[in-house]
Design an enzyme around this catalytic site. Structure first.
Site, short mmCIF file in Angstrom:
data_model
loop_
_atom_site.label_atom_id
_atom_site.label_comp_id
_atom_site.label_asym_id
_atom_site.label_seq_id
_atom_site.Cartn_x
_atom_site.Cartn_y
_atom_site.Cartn_z
N ILE A 191 49.57 47.50 29.53
CA ILE A 191 49.36 47.01 30.91
C ILE A 191 47.92 47.28 31.30
O ILE A 191 47.47 48.44 31.20
CB ILE A 191 50.24 47.78 31.94
CG1 ILE A 191 51.66 48.00 31.44
CG2 ILE A 191 50.23 47.11 33.30
CD1 ILE A 191 52.33 49.20 32.12
N HIS A 192 47.21 46.28 31.73
CA HIS A 192 45.86 46.55 32.25
C HIS A 192 45.36 45.52 33.25
O HIS A 192 44.33 45.72 33.88
CB HIS A 192 44.84 46.65 31.11
CG HIS A 192 44.45 45.31 30.56
ND1 HIS A 192 45.21 44.64 29.65
CD2 HIS A 192 43.38 44.52 30.81
CE1 HIS A 192 44.62 43.50 29.35
NE2 HIS A 192 43.51 43.39 30.04
N ARG A 193 46.06 44.40 33.39
CA ARG A 193 45.57 43.30 34.23
C ARG A 193 45.37 43.77 35.67
O ARG A 193 46.23 44.49 36.21
CB ARG A 193 46.69 42.29 34.21
CG ARG A 193 46.54 40.83 34.13
CD ARG A 193 45.46 40.17 33.51
NE ARG A 193 45.52 40.08 32.08
CZ ARG A 193 44.44 39.82 31.33
NH1 ARG A 193 43.27 39.62 31.87
NH2 ARG A 193 44.56 39.74 30.03
N ARG B 37 42.00 51.83 32.91
CA ARG B 37 42.19 51.29 34.27
C ARG B 37 43.58 51.66 34.80
O ARG B 37 43.74 52.05 35.96
CB ARG B 37 42.05 49.76 34.20
CG ARG B 37 42.30 49.10 35.51
CD ARG B 37 42.34 47.58 35.37
NE ARG B 37 42.14 47.03 36.68
CZ ARG B 37 40.99 46.52 37.12
NH1 ARG B 37 39.96 46.45 36.34
NH2 ARG B 37 40.90 46.09 38.33
N ASP C 271 50.74 42.57 29.45
CA ASP C 271 50.06 41.59 30.30
C ASP C 271 48.72 41.21 29.66
O ASP C 271 47.89 40.56 30.28
CB ASP C 271 49.87 42.11 31.73
CG ASP C 271 49.04 43.38 31.81
OD1 ASP C 271 48.47 43.80 30.79
OD2 ASP C 271 48.96 43.96 32.91
#
Ligand code: UD1
Ligand code: UDP
Length: 363
Positions: free
Chosen positions: A205-207, A240, A282
């Site tokens: 997950i990073h979006r 992030r 994502d």
């Protein structure tokens, strides 16, 4: 032919590995690799140069993190200086990050023709920073190297001329093929994390749209934690996301149910992907890599640029607004397979790009 290539983020180091190698093997090309330094932690940057034998960059601009305007602006000004000094025949950029846009803008203002690798992708969601970066880069580019027929159609619909579009396939397929044997030989990640082949879920997950909203991030983590009660879930966590989680006690509780590890190098990632029962992500790159390795995928987003994988049944969208819908998508995808097809070309993208650039330069 002198080419300045601008990279800066993890997926760009990975994509550049095969094309920079193709350039290095050819006396007709001189490549200056410019690293903006958008990603800088060793496990987000240095490890990829090492593992994938990327040439040391001509320069690392060391721009680092920041707001969109400041980060892109500092890159623009620093890349312009390099272009003025080196006067290349072309600028080459990958994908859709702020480094991509900065490289393209710097070159466009100096009338240096731009080659865009991974052109024509669209989510049709202008709230994504990547969508703005892609559209602006495509419309400034001279050579539009598209990975799929869908990407080509997107460009034609926006009025870009057919003679600038080159459907060369997806460079990530070249990369996956180039390093799979090395990865299998070198990686010990399954033993290190205590995972059994085919019996775990790999999540990333990073979006921005998922990490900037505490609510969405919590929905995703709750769904993954629920999955982890029946099958282990490993999450190599993007910095992030790690930063976004610092303030959420609830998210911390969900994280404790997952195998959370630091971002891994490409060899470990390839092995984690190949041996997973399912990928939940994502990430753009990870969606495709799941397909290359024949692993079903759930995409934790409302839409995806890689629509072919949805149509073929290898990927399912699970909008991170509802925990139940993510869990249902994961349950449905586990053990499933999609249709056989090859929408991303034949793994010769790097050679096709090099040939196209050299042919135009000679003409
Ligand atoms: C960027 C790209 C995104 C791409 C992703 C790949 C933009 C707008 N976004 O997102 O399209 O999918 O890279 O991973 O260009 N950080 C660190 N160490 C690092 C790098 C980042 O701690 O080495 C942290 C910082 O807190 C930083 C945050 O991650 O503020 C976000 O980094 P940034 O490069 O701005 O965007 P990404 O989310 O990585
Ligand atoms: N990747 C990696 N280690 C990780 C997570 C991802 O090597 O811990 C690789 C992954 O295999 C893919 C690329 O990074 O090749 C995808 O990058 P990312 O998800 O950061 O960005 P996106 O593709 O969404 O732009």
């Amino acid at each position: 032919m002198k080419i300045v290539t601008v990279v800066g983020a993890r997926p760009q180091f990975i994509k550049a590995s095969v094309l920079s190698r193709a350039f290095a093997e050819d006396n007709a090309v001189e490549e200056l690799l410019v690293n903006t330094g958008q990603h800088y932690d060793d496990n987000m940057a240095g490890i990829f140069f090492e593992q994938l034998s990327l040439p040391a960059p001509h320069v690392n601009l060391g721009i680092g993190s920041g707001t969109h305007g400041r980060q892109t602006g500092e890159m623009l000004s620093a890349v312009e200086k390099i272009l003025l000094e080196s006067r290349p025949d072309a600028m080459l950029v990958y994908g859709d990050t702020n480094s991509t846009l900065a490289g393209a803008l710097a070159a466009a203002k100096l009338n240096i023709p731009i080659a865009h690798v991974e052109a024509g992708l669209r989510s049709f969601n202008r709230r994504m920073p990547e969508e703005i970066n892609r559209v602006l880069t495509d419309h400034s580019s001279h050579w539009l190297f598209t990975p799929t027929a869908t990407a080509r159609d997107n460009l034609l619909r926006e009025g870009l001329p057919t003679e600038r579009i080159f459907e060369v396939g997806d460079i990530m397929l070249d990369v996956a093929r180039a390093f799979v044997a090395d990865a299998e030989r070198a990686s010990t990640i399954l033993e290190r994390v205590g995972l059994v082949v085919g019996q775990y879920v790999l999540a990333t997950i990073h979006r921005a749209e998922n990490t900037d909203s505490t609510e969405r991030l919590q929905v995703i983590l709750r769904a993954l934690a629920a999955t982890a009660r029946s099958v282990p879930v490993v999450l190599p966590i993007h910095p992030r996301t790690r930063a976004a989680l610092r303030t959420s006690a609830e998210a911390e509780a969900s994280l404790r149910e997952l195998r959370v590890i630091d971002p891994v190098g490409f060899f470990d990632m390839l092995v984690l992907e190949r041996n997973a029962a399912l990928v939940a992500t994502d990430s753009g790159g990870v969606q495709k890599e799941a397909f290359f390795h024949g692993v079903p995928c759930v995409t934790l987003r409302e839409e995806t640029e890689w629509v072919e994988l949805i149509e073929l049944g290898w990927n399912r969208l699970a909008p991170p607004t509802c925990e139940k819908s993510i869990r249902e998508a994961i349950d449905a995808a586990l053990g499933s397979r999609g249709l056989d097809a090859a929408p991303f070309g034949d793994g010769t993208t790097a050679q096709q790009i090099k040939r196209t650039l050299l042919a135009h330069h000679a003409a």
